[in-house]
Design an enzyme around this catalytic site. Structure first.
Site, PDB file in Angstrom:
ATOM      1  N   ASP A 205       0.872  -1.173   0.000  1.00 32.11           N
ATOM      2  CA  ASP A 205       0.000   0.000   0.000  1.00 32.11           C
ATOM      3  C   ASP A 205       0.914   1.230   0.000  1.00 32.11           C
ATOM      4  O   ASP A 205       1.525   1.556   1.020  1.00 32.11           O
ATOM      5  CB  ASP A 205      -0.890  -0.053   1.252  1.00 32.11           C
ATOM      6  CG  ASP A 205      -1.675   1.232   1.462  1.00 32.11           C
ATOM      7  OD1 ASP A 205      -1.471   2.208   0.714  1.00 32.11           O
ATOM      8  OD2 ASP A 205      -2.502   1.260   2.389  1.00 32.11           O
ATOM      9  N   GLN A 208       0.916   6.519   1.025  1.00 34.70           N
ATOM     10  CA  GLN A 208       1.687   7.591   1.685  1.00 34.70           C
ATOM     11  C   GLN A 208       3.146   7.606   1.223  1.00 34.70           C
ATOM     12  O   GLN A 208       3.930   8.404   1.729  1.00 34.70           O
ATOM     13  CB  GLN A 208       1.631   7.415   3.216  1.00 34.70           C
ATOM     14  CG  GLN A 208       0.241   7.481   3.800  1.00 34.70           C
ATOM     15  CD  GLN A 208      -0.383   8.882   3.737  1.00 34.70           C
ATOM     16  OE1 GLN A 208       0.305   9.893   3.559  1.00 34.70           O
ATOM     17  NE2 GLN A 208      -1.696   8.949   3.867  1.00 34.70           N
ATOM     18  N   LYS A 231      -3.617  12.009  -3.028  1.00 29.82           N
ATOM     19  CA  LYS A 231      -2.583  12.254  -2.012  1.00 29.82           C
ATOM     20  C   LYS A 231      -1.275  12.684  -2.673  1.00 29.82           C
ATOM     21  O   LYS A 231      -0.302  12.985  -1.985  1.00 29.82           O
ATOM     22  CB  LYS A 231      -2.368  11.001  -1.171  1.00 29.82           C
ATOM     23  CG  LYS A 231      -3.596  10.641  -0.312  1.00 29.82           C
ATOM     24  CD  LYS A 231      -3.300   9.472   0.567  1.00 29.82           C
ATOM     25  CE  LYS A 231      -4.538   8.818   1.139  1.00 29.82           C
ATOM     26  NZ  LYS A 231      -5.174   9.605   2.186  1.00 29.82           N
TER      27      LYS A 231
HETATM   28  C1  LIG Z   1      -1.803   4.198   3.970  1.00 31.65           C
HETATM   29  C2  LIG Z   1      -3.163   4.421   3.397  1.00 31.65           C
HETATM   30  N1  LIG Z   1      -3.802   3.421   2.791  1.00 31.65           N
HETATM   31  C3  LIG Z   1      -5.012   3.575   2.248  1.00 31.65           C
HETATM   32  C4  LIG Z   1      -5.655   4.784   2.296  1.00 31.65           C
HETATM   33  C5  LIG Z   1      -6.996   4.921   1.652  1.00 31.65           C
HETATM   34  O1  LIG Z   1      -6.882   5.765   0.542  1.00 31.65           O
HETATM   35  P1  LIG Z   1      -8.192   6.187  -0.276  1.00 31.65           P
HETATM   36  O2  LIG Z   1      -9.156   6.716   0.730  1.00 31.65           O
HETATM   37  O3  LIG Z   1      -7.689   7.242  -1.210  1.00 31.65           O
HETATM   38  O4  LIG Z   1      -8.684   4.974  -0.974  1.00 31.65           O
HETATM   39  C6  LIG Z   1      -5.047   5.856   2.939  1.00 31.65           C
HETATM   40  C7  LIG Z   1      -5.742   7.139   3.083  1.00 31.65           C
HETATM   41  O5  LIG Z   1      -5.554   7.856   4.056  1.00 31.65           O
HETATM   42  C8  LIG Z   1      -3.761   5.673   3.494  1.00 31.65           C
HETATM   43  O6  LIG Z   1      -3.129   6.671   4.112  1.00 31.65           O
END
Ligand SMILES: Cc1ncc(COP(=O)(O)O)c(C=O)c1O
Length: 411
Positions: A205, A208, A231
């Site tokens: 993932d 960030q 992001k």
């Molecule tokens: C590490 C991480 N994974 C997943 C997500 C989810 O991202 P999204 O809401 O854009 O799908 C976030 C969002 O804050 C995140 O920081």
């Protein structure tokens, strides 16, 4: 206190982001909520306006001029994403709604079809809910078991424990590259090697990670990599799932509908090739194109200078917060992106957030979609200041002044 070295032209960069000139409650906006979503440069905003002004049409299905323009622009954007993460082929780049959808796609295609009772999926103690709940759901559907690599009080994963948890039963290691709640840059290479040694697949993932440093999926050799455009200075509602070509060819589609098929009869449907096999229905066309513009913007910056500058903000912010009596920083890993989670003794994070907002300062308060992290540190939530390359030490000074004010008002 040592000020940051001006390694990049921050004033010029700030001028590219129109929202940064906003005033909030009569004060200049200080935007420290980049971990939740970053602001957008004019280039990205223009890409969306231009698309609707000159190109708008549905893609992949029309022979007419506008449809071809839109298709070309969308596919050019896919190519930019491929190069941005150094993937081998555009067929490995699937447009999604965001990180969350990318993970759900993997759990419901690969996971649902390949996990068996007793198989294990390994995540970490610091995951965002987006990388916990979809795995819990598919474990429930298949009888697989979720295992968790623990962390220590600095917010660093415990590698010896990872070694014990990753075993011949592990089918998938699904972990965050960088923690949204703590800022930790995880030692993914070391943990991935443990997973590879037992033949498990790997999903990272990168939500960030991509806003802060260069990611090379071939060098990482992960099987899946997910992130969100919003992001990384792009629009909301679009994200990327990278998958290795060989695996994407094997796994079934996610949703059924237009674009993902080769032929349809009432008796049988045959599926398109990747990436289209995973992109049913009309996508977020302007979002994909604007993500391409965000990549252009990031590529035009000096990567090393951005990293140095962001590190200087992290260092400055950490020192400044530590100098405030009663502040507890949560997450003090040796390797971090510029994200600082903290609490103030005896004051609820929401109350601090409220007073900071009155001073024009946007921080995030709460559990940051990482409740297990809050449970681990035994806090109801944290105040999180997450910086981008357009932030400054002067803004950090404003936050520190506002924290002193909050302490006076709330004690
Ligand atoms: C590490 C991480 N994974 C997943 C997500 C989810 O991202 P999204 O809401 O854009 O799908 C976030 C969002 O804050 C995140 O920081």
């Amino acid at each position: 206190m040592e000020k940051e070295k001006q390694l990049i032209d921050v004033a010029a960069i700030r001028a590219d982001f129109p929202i940064l000139a906003t005033r909030v409650n009569g004060k200049p906006l200080v935007y420290f909520d980049n971990g939740a979503t970053s602001q957008k440069p004019q280039l990205v905003i223009d890409a969306i306006v231009n698309y609707y002004s000159h190109t708008n049409s549905n893609i992949h299905r029309g022979v007419h001029h506008l449809s071809q323009l839109a298709t070309d622009a969308y596919e050019v954007a896919r190519g930019k994403v491929r190069d941005f993460i150094s993937a081998k082929s555009s067929s490995e780049i699937i447009f999604t709604k965001g990180t969350t959808e990318g993970i759900n796609l993997v759990t419901q295609t690969w996971g649902r079809n390949y996990l068996k009772p007793g198989d294990e999926v390994v995540v970490t103690a610091m995951e965002h809910h987006a990388n916990i709940v979809p795995w819990q759901m598919v474990c429930e559907q298949t009888g697989a078991i979720l295992k968790v690599i623990p962390m220590d009080s600095n917010g660093e994963l415990i590698l010896e424990e990872a070694q014990k948890i990753i075993s011949s039963r592990t089918r998938m290691l699904a972990m965050m590259h960088v923690s949204n709640a703590l800022g930790t840059i995880n030692p993914v290479e070391q943990i991935m090697e443990m997973a590879r040694n037992v033949g498990a697949l790997i999903l990272l993932d990168g939500a960030q990670a991509v806003p802060h440093f260069k990611v090379d999926v071939q060098a990482l050799d992960c099987d899946f990599y997910v992130f969100s455009a919003h992001k990384m200075f792009g629009p909301t509602g679009v994200g990327i799932l990278y998958g290795k070509e060989r695996i994407l060819a094997e796994i079934p589609p996610y949703q059924g509908g237009g674009d993902m098929i080769k032929t349809v009869t009432f008796e049988k449907t045959t599926y398109n090739e990747s990436p289209f096999k995973f992109e049913a229905g009309t996508p977020n066309i302007e979002g994909g194109i604007a993500l391409g513009a965000a990549i252009d913007y990031m590529n035009a910056l000096n990567h090393d200078a951005v990293i140095d500058y962001e590190n200087s903000l992290l260092h400055y912010g950490t020192q400044a917060l530590k100098a405030v009596e009663g502040v507890r920083i949560i997450g003090e890993a040796a390797h971090k992106v510029p994200v600082i989670s903290f609490n103030i003794n005896g004051i609820h994070p929401y109350d601090v957030g409220f007073i900071l907002d009155k001073q024009g300062i946007a921080v995030r308060t709460g559990h940051h979609c990482a409740q297990p992290v809050m449970d681990f540190f035994k806090v109801p939530g944290t105040i999180r200041a997450s910086f981008a390359f357009y932030n400054t030490t002067q803004e950090i000074d404003s936050m520190i002044d506002a924290i002193h004010l909050a302490k006076k008002m709330l004690k």
